[in-house]
Design a protein around this motif. Structure first.
Motif, PDB file in Angstrom:
ATOM      1  N   PHE A 141      -0.201   5.630  -7.302  1.00  0.00           N
ATOM      2  CA  PHE A 141      -1.448   6.400  -7.505  1.00  0.00           C
ATOM      3  C   PHE A 141      -1.111   7.868  -7.711  1.00  0.00           C
ATOM      4  N   THR A 142      -0.346   8.405  -6.776  1.00  0.00           N
ATOM      5  CA  THR A 142      -0.070   9.840  -6.788  1.00  0.00           C
ATOM      6  C   THR A 142       0.678  10.245  -8.060  1.00  0.00           C
ATOM      7  N   THR A 194       0.842  -1.200   0.000  1.00  0.00           N
ATOM      8  CA  THR A 194       0.000   0.000   0.000  1.00  0.00           C
ATOM      9  C   THR A 194       0.877   1.250   0.000  1.00  0.00           C
ATOM     10  N   ALA A 195       1.941   1.216   0.798  1.00  0.00           N
ATOM     11  CA  ALA A 195       2.848   2.374   0.827  1.00  0.00           C
ATOM     12  C   ALA A 195       3.359   2.662  -0.584  1.00  0.00           C
ATOM     13  N   VAL A 196       3.813   1.635  -1.259  1.00  0.00           N
ATOM     14  CA  VAL A 196       4.326   1.799  -2.630  1.00  0.00           C
ATOM     15  C   VAL A 196       3.207   2.236  -3.571  1.00  0.00           C
ATOM     16  N   ALA A 231     -10.206  10.545 -12.636  1.00  0.00           N
ATOM     17  CA  ALA A 231     -10.331  10.381 -11.180  1.00  0.00           C
ATOM     18  C   ALA A 231      -9.000  10.671 -10.505  1.00  0.00           C
ATOM     19  N   LYS A 232      -9.069  11.376  -9.373  1.00  0.00           N
ATOM     20  CA  LYS A 232      -7.793  11.718  -8.706  1.00  0.00           C
ATOM     21  C   LYS A 232      -7.838  11.555  -7.200  1.00  0.00           C
ATOM     22  N   SER A 233      -8.718  10.670  -6.735  1.00  0.00           N
ATOM     23  CA  SER A 233      -8.670  10.515  -5.271  1.00  0.00           C
ATOM     24  C   SER A 233      -8.268   9.095  -4.898  1.00  0.00           C
ATOM     25  N   LEU A 234      -7.473   9.019  -3.846  1.00  0.00           N
ATOM     26  CA  LEU A 234      -7.015   7.722  -3.370  1.00  0.00           C
ATOM     27  C   LEU A 234      -8.173   6.953  -2.754  1.00  0.00           C
TER      28      LEU A 234
END
Ligand code: GLU
Length: 450
Positions: free
Chosen positions: A218-219, A211-213, A229-232
């Motif tokens: 994502f970012t 998830t960290a990676v 779409a731009k939200s985690l």
């Protein structure tokens, strides 16, 4: 907020109880919010993925009653991964590497020998254009790593673990693509979560560092305008499932729907157990799926490993079977067994497969024990007093009590033995009408005359 969740098995084997738990929780989260549950087949590993496992995953989920709103397959989405790869490459977040597995292993050992974490040293970043050209001239294709940003700590609010913080410098830049062009898990999963509008990623805690990676992937994709779409998504990682002895057991890793079915375990029992195992909510035999869904709450999940105990499952299964309505089990009952038969026998079952054994008490043949002369005389009385009506058992036992003065065990046991051949079993008040008048009389007379 309506949630869009996914269950993303790799079709390289059958689902085991740990996967089933993850699937169930994702299904519940989606259902609870009136959202969508997506089945995503992670089949980028062409060599190990098998179509028969895809079919088995579908049929296991169906058997468990975990319907999905859409099915996606990573092998159908390769063009999207190619586009994400190009976008990340253009943004300078992907770089080619040439180390062989052996070379990497040596580096790892050296780092460990020096007491350092075995993190990839980014040697490939220092290669010159000439070095790259030389590799190319030798016909050596690169594999590709994602360049982690070491500047900022990676943090997220985990739905189960609370605030999580990672220093990217403590992680290796992950290989996201092999030299043969095939994809590893890390990037496609993030691309899919973006494209499929996943709002909640719920998976095992073995994925915490992924998830960290992936948050950085994502970012980076958001920054590259890869998608609208731009939200985690929100992330939550559940503690692993362990055996009763508290260890990750090999057995649990191979325990799946086939084994449960063979043991006569109902899907509702598995669901009731796995829904609450490892939470602060009591594990209860709740066959009412909407009630179970309504009570599902990530906030009740603990951080300690969840203990899976077969005995709990057996207990829960029996309690669930005792609640199942005739319509739900009809097709699996012995021939001729009707709703009244099911109702009479259900409280005696640990699993539905035992119904046939008990139903034989009704249909016969039964084997009666040897009776004493006294009991034979009593059973002759019983045959004489048998009258048929609404409640033949009640009428018979009342009449016999008055006629013989017997009560309790002396009254009931010889009757049960003569009528069913057993010392214990279903409620006689329910059983006797099923046996029927003529057969009941014949059994009493046979016992009396033996
Ligand atoms: N295919 C991955 C696995 O089975 C999916 C992990 C995830 O949920 O992202 O571990």
């Amino acid at each position: 907020m309506t949630k869009i969740t996914r269950f993303a098995p790799s079709p390289t084997g059958r689902l085991h109880v740990g996967n089933i738990r993850t699937a169930l929780h994702n299904w519940m989260l989606a259902r609870q919010s009136g959202g969508r549950f997506i089945l995503r087949i992670d089949d980028t590993d062409a060599e190990r993925s098998r179509e028969e496992y895809v079919d088995a995953i579908r049929s296991d989920l169906t058997w468990l009653g975990l319907g999905w709103n859409a099915e996606e397959r990573q092998s159908h989405r390769l063009a999207r991964y190619e586009a994400a790869f190009d976008a990340l490459k253009a943004a300078g977040r992907i770089y080619p590497c040439y180390e062989t597995a052996q070379e990497l292993e040596v580096k790892r050992k050296i780092a460990l020998g020096r007491g350092l974490p075995p993190i990839y040293d980014r040697a490939a970043l220092k290669l010159s254009d000439a070095d790259h050209a030389a590799k190319q001239a030798e016909g050596i294709a690169p594999h590709w790593r994602f360049l982690l940003d070491h500047a900022e700590p990676i943090t997220w609010e985990d739905g189960i673990r609370g605030t999580q913080k990672f220093d990217a410098a403590q992680l290796s830049d992950p290989v996201i693509r092999r030299a043969d062009g095939s994809w590893l898990y890390m990037m496609p999963s993030a691309v899919d979560d973006i494209d499929m509008g996943i709002t909640q990623v719920l998976r095992g805690e073995d994925h915490v560092s992924n998830t960290a990676v992936q948050i950085q992937i994502f970012t980076a994709l958001f920054a590259a305008d890869f998608a609208a779409a731009k939200s985690l998504p929100a992330f939550a990682h559940e503690a692993l499932l362990v055996g009763r002895e508290g260890k990750l057991s090999k057995r649990l890793g191979s325990l799946g729907c086939d084994a449960f079915r063979e043991r006569g375990i109902e899907p509702e029992a598995i669901v009731a157990l796995l829904a609450r195992l490892g939470t602060s909510q009591p594990v209860e035999p709740i066959a009412d799926r909407p009630a179970l869904v309504a009570s599902f709450d990530l906030g009740t999940f603990g951080r300690a490993p969840a203990k899976f105990d077969d005995e709990d499952l057996d207990r829960l299964n029996a309690a669930i079977v005792h609640q199942l309505p005739f319509e739900a089990v009809q097709a699996r009952l012995p021939e001729g067994m009707d709703a009244a038969g099911w109702h009479a026998i259900r409280p005696n079952l640990a699993h539905i497969g035992e119904a046939a054994e008990w139903w034989r008490l009704v249909t016969g043949p039964i084997t009666q024990p040897d009776f004493t002369d006294e009991d034979r005389a009593f059973l002759a009385d019983a045959a004489a007093h048998l009258v048929w009506g609404d409640n033949p058992w009640g009428m018979l036992t009342t009449a016999l009590k008055d006629a013989t003065g017997r009560k309790g065990r002396a009254l009931f046991l010889p009757l049960r033995q003569a009528l069913t051949g057993m010392d214990h079993g279903p409620d006689m008040g329910e059983l006797l009408p099923l046996i029927g008048e003529a057969e009941a009389r014949a059994r009493l007379e046979r016992a009396a005359n033996a």
